[in-house]
Enzyme design. Structure first.
Site, PDB file in Angstrom:
ATOM      1  CB  CYS A   8      43.854 124.177  80.365  1.00  0.00           C
ATOM      2  SG  CYS A   8      45.504 124.417  79.657  1.00  0.00           S
ATOM      3  CG  ASN A  11      48.356 128.490  77.611  1.00  0.00           C
ATOM      4  OD1 ASN A  11      48.925 129.520  77.283  1.00  0.00           O
ATOM      5  ND2 ASN A  11      47.544 127.881  76.792  1.00  0.00           N
ATOM      6  CB  CYS A  13      48.371 119.585  78.248  1.00  0.00           C
ATOM      7  SG  CYS A  13      49.947 119.125  78.993  1.00  0.00           S
ATOM      8  NE  ARG A  14      43.734 120.308  80.909  1.00  0.00           N
ATOM      9  CZ  ARG A  14      43.244 120.577  82.112  1.00  0.00           C
ATOM     10  NH1 ARG A  14      42.083 120.060  82.471  1.00  0.00           N
ATOM     11  NH2 ARG A  14      43.917 121.341  82.947  1.00  0.00           N
ATOM     12  CB  SER A  15      44.021 125.914  76.775  1.00  0.00           C
ATOM     13  OG  SER A  15      45.260 126.279  77.307  1.00  0.00           O
ATOM     14  CG  ASP A 126      45.922 118.244  83.698  1.00  0.00           C
ATOM     15  OD1 ASP A 126      46.706 117.999  82.766  1.00  0.00           O
ATOM     16  OD2 ASP A 126      46.121 119.105  84.562  1.00  0.00           O
TER      17      ASP A 126
END
Ligand code: 4NP
Length: 155
Positions: A8, A11, A13-15, A126
């Site tokens: 993401c 690195n 939150c999402r990934s 995001d």
């Protein structure tokens, strides 16, 4: 050994959540030993940081651990990983830009929500600048997308 890298922007939150959830699905399938899983960001603002506290809280509520520290994607990742899974179309574009400059790159570069039956082809939103609800929503998207991704690469 199959190597999978989730990517993401920051690195944090999402990934890292995708990494933790994919590991959960692997463990539930008794297949953790077959995979090497990591995550990275296209940006470097948070290198060395733990995931965002709001994502850690969300994961903890679901008994999912987020083990990694933030790092930046490196050109070697396009050689060392079998699959690189981008959280949104901007990440995808940035990863392809690295791949185009690297003739030896062998990784398959994919979009996370191409594996989401409920939102195929969309970005994983995001949640960084939003509230807590956004984190739970992203967590649910990633739970089902990482599950379907595992099914896809197991076929
Ligand atoms: P992520 O979210 O890409 O899901 O980790 C973000 C984290 C940090 C920033 C942007 C997005 N930032 O601008 O610092």
């Amino acid at each position: 050994m199959t190597r999978v890298l989730f990517v993401c922007l920051g690195n944090i939150c999402r990934s890292p959540a995708a990494e933790g959830l994919f590991l959960k699905h692997l463990q539930q399938a008794g297949r953790a030993g077959e995979f090497d899983v990591d995550s990275a960001g296209t940006g470097d603002w948070h290198v060395g940081d733990l995931p965002d506290p709001r994502m850690r809280e969300t994961a903890a509520r679901h008994s999912v651990s987020l083990p990694s520290r933030a790092r930046c994607i490196r050109p070697e990742d396009l050689i060392e990983f079998d699959y690189i899974v981008a959280m949104d179309h901007q990440n995808l574009k940035d990863i392809h830009a690295i791949k185009e400059r690297l003739p030896s790159a062998t990784a398959q570069v994919l979009l996370m929500r191409d594996f989401d039956l409920d939102g195929k082809g969309q970005d994983v939103p995001d949640p960084y600048f939003g509230g807590h609800q956004g984190f739970e929503q992203v967590f649910q998207i990633l739970d089902r997308s990482t599950f379907s991704f595992l099914q896809h690469i197991s076929q």
